[in-house]
Every structure is written in structure tokens, then in C-alpha cells.
Design an enzyme around this catalytic site. Structure first.
Site, PDB file in Angstrom:
ATOM      1  CD  GLU A 178      -0.464  -9.565   6.050  1.00  0.00           C
ATOM      2  OE1 GLU A 178       0.906  -9.872   6.660  1.00  0.00           O
ATOM      3  OE2 GLU A 178      -1.380 -10.031   6.904  1.00  0.00           O
TER       4      GLU A 178
ATOM      5  CB  CYS B 135       6.502 -10.597   2.796  1.00  0.00           C
ATOM      6  SG  CYS B 135       5.449 -12.158   2.535  1.00  0.00           S
TER       7      CYS B 135
HETATM    8  P1  NAP Z   1       4.103  -1.267  -3.382  1.00  0.00           P
HETATM    9  O1  NAP Z   1       5.076  -0.593  -4.324  1.00  0.00           O
HETATM   10  O2  NAP Z   1       3.836  -0.742  -1.932  1.00  0.00           O
HETATM   11  O3  NAP Z   1       3.120  -1.737  -4.194  1.00  0.00           O
HETATM   12  C1  NAP Z   1       1.970  -2.927  -3.584  1.00  0.00           C
HETATM   13  C2  NAP Z   1       0.808  -2.562  -4.479  1.00  0.00           C
HETATM   14  O4  NAP Z   1       0.297  -1.233  -3.873  1.00  0.00           O
HETATM   15  C3  NAP Z   1       0.866  -2.752  -6.040  1.00  0.00           C
HETATM   16  O5  NAP Z   1      -0.422  -3.386  -6.322  1.00  0.00           O
HETATM   17  C4  NAP Z   1       0.841  -1.502  -6.302  1.00  0.00           C
HETATM   18  O6  NAP Z   1       0.254  -0.973  -7.688  1.00  0.00           O
HETATM   19  C5  NAP Z   1      -0.044  -0.517  -5.414  1.00  0.00           C
HETATM   20  N1  NAP Z   1       0.135   0.876  -5.143  1.00  0.00           N
HETATM   21  C6  NAP Z   1       1.009   1.722  -5.498  1.00  0.00           C
HETATM   22  N2  NAP Z   1       0.692   3.053  -4.891  1.00  0.00           N
HETATM   23  C7  NAP Z   1      -0.305   2.961  -4.591  1.00  0.00           C
HETATM   24  C8  NAP Z   1      -1.290   3.907  -3.971  1.00  0.00           C
HETATM   25  N3  NAP Z   1      -0.874   5.075  -4.083  1.00  0.00           N
HETATM   26  N4  NAP Z   1      -2.573   3.743  -3.604  1.00  0.00           N
HETATM   27  C9  NAP Z   1      -2.721   2.393  -3.761  1.00  0.00           C
HETATM   28  N5  NAP Z   1      -2.315   1.267  -4.133  1.00  0.00           N
HETATM   29  C10 NAP Z   1      -0.926   1.514  -4.380  1.00  0.00           C
HETATM   30  O7  NAP Z   1       5.013  -2.651  -2.932  1.00  0.00           O
HETATM   31  P2  NAP Z   1       6.039  -3.405  -3.722  1.00  0.00           P
HETATM   32  O8  NAP Z   1       7.283  -2.977  -3.948  1.00  0.00           O
HETATM   33  O9  NAP Z   1       5.190  -3.908  -5.437  1.00  0.00           O
HETATM   34  O10 NAP Z   1       6.115  -4.893  -2.856  1.00  0.00           O
HETATM   35  C11 NAP Z   1       7.240  -5.170  -2.144  1.00  0.00           C
HETATM   36  C12 NAP Z   1       6.990  -5.153  -0.647  1.00  0.00           C
HETATM   37  O11 NAP Z   1       5.872  -5.869  -0.496  1.00  0.00           O
HETATM   38  C13 NAP Z   1       8.303  -5.602   0.146  1.00  0.00           C
HETATM   39  O12 NAP Z   1       8.659  -4.879   1.035  1.00  0.00           O
HETATM   40  C14 NAP Z   1       7.523  -6.881   0.706  1.00  0.00           C
HETATM   41  O13 NAP Z   1       7.980  -7.271   2.174  1.00  0.00           O
HETATM   42  C15 NAP Z   1       6.117  -6.655   0.853  1.00  0.00           C
HETATM   43  N6  NAP Z   1       5.400  -7.759   0.879  1.00  0.00           N
HETATM   44  C16 NAP Z   1       4.811  -8.133   2.256  1.00  0.00           C
HETATM   45  C17 NAP Z   1       3.898  -9.453   2.331  1.00  0.00           C
HETATM   46  C18 NAP Z   1       3.432  -9.578   3.489  1.00  0.00           C
HETATM   47  O14 NAP Z   1       2.709 -10.647   3.129  1.00  0.00           O
HETATM   48  N7  NAP Z   1       3.693  -9.185   4.543  1.00  0.00           N
HETATM   49  C19 NAP Z   1       3.927 -10.328   0.996  1.00  0.00           C
HETATM   50  C20 NAP Z   1       4.651  -9.815  -0.267  1.00  0.00           C
HETATM   51  C21 NAP Z   1       5.265  -8.661  -0.145  1.00  0.00           C
HETATM   52  P3  NAP Z   1       1.496  -1.084  -8.821  1.00  0.00           P
HETATM   53  O15 NAP Z   1       2.205  -2.171  -8.960  1.00  0.00           O
HETATM   54  O16 NAP Z   1       0.511  -0.595 -10.081  1.00  0.00           O
HETATM   55  O17 NAP Z   1       2.102   0.330  -8.555  1.00  0.00           O
END
Ligand code: NAP
Length: 520
Positions: free
Chosen positions: A257, A296
Site C-alpha cells: 500500500e 493515504c
Molecule cells: P516509509 O518511510 O516508507 O516508512 C514506512 C515503513 O517502512 C516504516 O515502518 C519504516 O520504518 C519502514 N522502512 C523504512 N525503510 C525500510 C527498509 N529499507 N526496509 C524495510 N522497511 C523500511 O513511509 P512513511 O513516509 O513513513 O509513510 C508515508 C507514506 O505512506 C505516504 O506516501 C502514504 O501515502 C503512504 N501510506 C499509504 C497507505 C495505504 O494504505 N496505501 C496508508 C498510509 C500511508 P521506520 O519508521 O523505522 O523508518
């Protein structure tokens, strides 16, 4: 030093061996708690969940597992006040916005408890009818769905620490699959606290639910062929996950997602006095401000007939102007903070990027913060951007491409319906589009035009004005996910969610053998 939150793995609460990463109050700037997962024995943690948790859950029937979900609901309800406090402090959200996350999670769990009960006392599911494989009807093929004998690893985003856990865990546990949750670091506290309460209450079998707070380092390396991985977050992290050997080589099933440029579309034929126009205006203003636009599913692009651009700009701006922004503890405040300074900076940068191709219709910086220090609080007012004419909607490519994860949307005028639909599709696949109008046939036809590029099409006609569940609200009965840039995932959708946690197999046999498969 603030409290170091413990991880729950291998049936024990365990501290990481590092100093920990601090979590902050985004309004007051104070440090709240720390998380750390350094030095955990991940192979042992994953093996315990897979073997002990999996075996215990699979020994139960769907109905018995549904009753576990109902027991979790009771635990969460009993501790709800604590969750509210954590959400206020760590997510900076007002009560209504915290409820979207907390009560949304509890509601989703209760829905799956009811759905699971309806599956009865069985341990696998039939998938369709048996089909004969030749002229003689004795030898047939019956498809079955059985729980996968692995674990479910969830890597979640920061914006839904409560709902994000339970909307995934409910169908996983109901399917008989143990869960390891790794919440986003910024807001891991609420997730950890919910897991702590459920573990302390002793309502789930050992190994059914584990939580790892802190870095994601090494988690994917632990995944094996029958495990599943569900990721919610940015497209950049999603790309890393897709190329990890667990997915690329070991065929770990993955659900993603990611981000999405959701649209709201007022159909042609409505004027600025029409109920449909008013419904669009109200929904857009609400979606932009709920959780400060950190959803999102929030509306990012608003499409109206060219002649209605100016009235729509005025009406949406008038509503946004009323938004009181600041400290969620102040009763007068309707919109709290972004999650942290990094997000505040990202939103500001994203806004500047979009502004280069748009005009400013309502300026978020005109909102004075209530009860919050602008030098400390990660608060930002809602901003409406726009492009003046239909040709601009085509040329302003950034608004179709860049998701600003905050209270920001862009108003886009269109020439005619085909143009509007083409603009919506420029999002390259989204979670949700909402349609506004009063002609049922036109609304139904537009929904089918958009169905292939959206996980959900939400139609707001005047007859359902008071009943509709909200453009951005994800209901457990309906699909959540979207193709293309939205990640290509599918979650929820009632019992459809169980597919991800089951394996389908064809059993080819004599009808006498097929009849020996347990029927209930
Ligand atoms: P993110 O930076 O990609 O982080 C998401 C998760 O991935 C966190 O738990 C993060 O851990 C982890 N992570 C980071 N680097 C990783 C790696 N190399 N390998 C595995 N896991 C890793 O995203 P975000 O900025 O927190 O979230 C915002 C985004 O999420 C927005 O673009 C939003 O649209 C999207 N979103 C989508 C939905 C949906 O249902 N489609 C729902 C909510 C949000 P850490 O926090 O420890 O870095």
C-alpha cells in the site's frame, strides 16, 4: 532518560541493546519514549512466531479465532483512554482524528470477529464447486483454501499506528496466521501499547502476536517461502522491498500500500447552487483537514467543470478558513499537527514544488496557531492550490505526480467528462476516487470508467448525503488498496482479505475421496 519501550518477541518482553531512538510530541517538542530493536535474536523470534504461534492458531477453527478477535476488542476498549493520551502526545491529533485511528481499528476487529463467526467450526475453506476432469464424473477437482504455514510480517506507516495494525492483524489472525508488527518508528508507541495490553491480558496464544519497535534492519532477511509481508509506506521503500531476495527469490507473498493521488470529481451538469456542488465542497474541506491530510486516502485533486472553478475555489476556501489549527489539547482546535519536523519540512517542500505550476487559492500560512509555538509545533494550515483553466490541468504535471502528505489539495477545471476522467487517470492508479452528482446513470457509468484504476469508487449523491461513510474512511467491508502507483495491493473487502493469508490448492481425486473432506 525517557522510558525505553520493550519489544515482544519469542514470547518475552525484550529490550534492544542500543541507546534507542527518541519519539517526540510534535506540538510541544518534548521527548516521550524511546524505541530500539538492536541485538534482538530475529531468527529465534521469527521461528517462535511461525512454529508456536502458527500451530496454536491453526489448531483452532475460524469461529474460535473469531472469538479471539472479540476478546482483543474488549481489551482495547478497556484501555481506550490510554490510547487517546498517547495519540494526542505522539501523533499530535485532535480527539476526532485520534478516534479515526483507535476506534477505526477496534471497529475493524469487531467486524472480522463477526465475519469469522459466520465461517463456523472449520479449519479450511472450500473454493467453488468440484469440477469434473474428464468424461467420467468420478475423477474431479475441488479447490480448497488453507491457512499458509508461515507468519505475517507487517511493516507499517506512521499515520495509522492503531488502525494500521488491526486492519491487517484481524484477517491474519482469523486466518490462523501469526503476526509480527514493525510499526513506523515515529509513532510506534501506540502500536506497542496496544500489543502490550493484549499480551498482558493473555487472550492470544503464545507467538500469535509480536511487536518489534525500531529499525527494520534484518527483518526481511528472516522471511521464508510461506511467510507473507504486508507493507504500507512510501513508494521508495516499497521499491526496496520488491527487490529484496525474500520477495524476488523466495516468492514471499507481498502486499504493498503506497502513495496515491486520490481525486474528487463533480460531474458535469451541476451548478454552484446544487446539492452535489455543496457536498463536494464539504467533503473536500473535511478530507483536507482530517488528520492534517496525513491519510493515504485523502483527496489530493479536485476536479470541477471549468465554469465552476471560481465558485468552487471560493466555497472550499471559505470552509478551510474556519479551520482552527494548533495544540490538540485546546478544545477550540480542529486540526492538530503533522507527525514530526521531517514531515513538516517535506510538506513545505512539496507545496513549493506544486506552487511552481499552480496558483494559491487558500494559503495555509494565514492560520495563526492556537496554543502552540510556531517555532516548535509541527502544525501547518490547510492550503488549496488551483490551475485556472482546463489546459492548465493538463500541463500542470506535478499535481498528478507528487503526493504532498499533508493538508494540501489542488483544484483542477475540466472541459468535459472524458477530459475529467482522463485527468483522474493521470494519477496512474489510486486508492479512491469520489464522484458527486445527481444523475444516477451518469454516476454509475463514471464509476465503471474509473473502477480499473481505483480500489474504491465512492459516490456521494444527495440521497446518501447523511449516510455516506466518507471519501477517505476505509470500511472493513470494502476493498482498500489500488493499482499502479498506489502499490497494487488489496486489503479488507470483508472475507476477501483472508485470501492473502490462505493458499489455494486443487485437490484432484475420486468424488468418494472429495466427499471425505470435512464439510463443516
Ligand atoms: P516509509 O518511510 O516508507 O516508512 C514506512 C515503513 O517502512 C516504516 O515502518 C519504516 O520504518 C519502514 N522502512 C523504512 N525503510 C525500510 C527498509 N529499507 N526496509 C524495510 N522497511 C523500511 O513511509 P512513511 O513516509 O513513513 O509513510 C508515508 C507514506 O505512506 C505516504 O506516501 C502514504 O501515502 C503512504 N501510506 C499509504 C497507505 C495505504 O494504505 N496505501 C496508508 C498510509 C500511508 P521506520 O519508521 O523505522 O523508518
Amino acid at each position: 532518560m525517557t522510558e525505553l519501550l520493550l519489544n515482544f518477541v519469542a514470547g518475552r518482553w525484550q529490550a534492544g541493546s542500543g541507546a534507542g531512538t527518541p519519539l517526540f510530541d510534535p506540538v510541544l517538542g518534548t521527548e516521550l519514549v524511546r524505541v530500539d530493536a538492536t541485538g534482538l535474536d530475529l531468527p529465534a523470534a521469527f521461528a517462535f512466531a511461525r512454529e508456536q504461534g502458527g500451530a496454536a492458531l491453526r489448531a483452532l477453527t475460524y469461529r474460535q479465532r473469531a472469538s479471539l478477535l472479540a476478546a482483543v476488542v474488549k481489551v482495547l476498549q478497556a484501555n481506550r483512554d490510554a490510547y487517546d493520551e498517547i495519540a494526542t502526545a505522539n501523533s499530535g491529533t485532535v480527539k476526532n482524528d485520534s478516534a479515526v485511528d483507535i476506534d477505526g481499528g477496534i471497529f475493524t476487529l469487531s467486524t472480522y470477529a463477526k465475519l469469522g463467526d459466520s465461517l463456523g467450526d472449520r479449519r479450511f475453506l472450500f473454493d467453488g464447486e468440484a469440477a469434473r476432469l474428464g468424461k467420467d464424473p468420478l475423477f474431479q477437482s475441488q479447490h480448497v483454501r488453507v491457512p499458509t504455514r508461515g507468519l505475517a510480517l507487517f511493516i507499517n506507516a506512521f499515520n495509522f499506528p492503531g488502525w494500521g495494525l488491526w486492519e491487517k492483524a484481524a484477517p491474519a489472525l482469523l486466518s490462523g496466521v501469526p503476526v509480527i508488527i514493525k510499526p513506523a518508528t515515529a509513532t510506534a508507541w501506540l502500536t506497542q501499547r496496544m500489543v502490550r495490553d493484549v499480551v498482558d491480558a493473555g487472550v492470544l496464544p503464545a507467538g500469535a502476536l509480536s511487536v518489534i519497535c525500531g529499525s527494520s534492519a534484518g527483518l526481511l532477511d528472516q522471511l521464508q517461502a510461506f511467510d507473507v509481508l504486508s507493507f504500507t509506506g512510501s513508494a521508495e521503500t516499497a521499491a526496496l522491498i520488491r527487490s529484496h531476495p525474500a520477495v524476488a527469490q523466495r516468492s514471499v507473498r507481498v502486499n504493498i500500500e503506497a502513495d496515491s493521488l486520490n481525486s474528487a470529481l463533480l460531474l458535469p451538469g451541476e451548478d454552484s447552487d446544487s446539492p452535489a456542488f455543496e457536498l463536494l465542497v464539504k467533503e473536500v474541506a473535511r478530507e483536507m483537514t482530517v488528520k492534517s491530510g496525513q491519510k493515504c486516502t485523502a483527496i489530493r485533486r479536485v476536479l470541477v467543470p471549468e465554469a465552476l472553478y471560481a465558485p468552487a475555489a471560493a466555497a472550499i476556501s471559505a470552509r478551510l478558513a474556519k479551520a482552527t489549527v494548533g495544540n490538540p489539547r485546546n478544545e477550540a482546535v480542529r486540526m492538530g499537527a503533522l507527525v514530526n519536523r521531517a514531515q513538516l519540512n517535506t510538506v513545505r517542500e512539496g507545496l513549493a514544488h506544486l506552487q511552481a505550476q499552480t496558483e494559491l487559492l487558500h494559503d495555509g500560512t494565514t492560520h495563526a496557531l492556537v496554543d502552540a509555538d510556531p517555532a516548535v509545533a509541527c502544525c501547518v494550515g490547510p492550503t488549496l492550490l488551483g490551475v485556472r483553466n482546463a489546459a492548465g490541468s493538463d500541463s500542470a504535471d506535478r499535481v498528478h505526480d507528487v503526493e504532498v502528505f499533508g493538508p494540501v489539495a489542488t483544484l483542477l477545471p475540466y472541459r468535459d467528462l472524458p477530459h475529467a476522467l482522463a485527468l483522474v487517470r493521470r494519477g496512474q492508479g489510486s486508492l479512491v476516487a469520489s464522484l458527486y452528482g445527481s444523475d444516477p446513470a451518469a454516476l454509475a457509468a463514471a464509476a465503471l470508467e474509473l473502477a480499473d484504476s481505483h480500489g474504491r469508487v465512492h459516490i456521494i449523491s444527495p440521497d446518501v448525503a447523511a449516510l455516506q461513510t466518507g471519501h477517505g474512511n476505509v470500511m472493513p467491508q470494502s476493498l482498500h488498496g489500488g493499482p499502479g502507483r498506489a502499490g497494487g495491493g488489496e486489503e479488507l473487502g470483508g472475507l476477501r482479505a483472508l485470501d492473502f493469508y490462505h493458499r489455494r490448492a486443487a485437490v484432484q481425486a475420486s468424488t468418494v475421496v472429495l466427499a471425505a473432506l470435512p464439510q463443516d
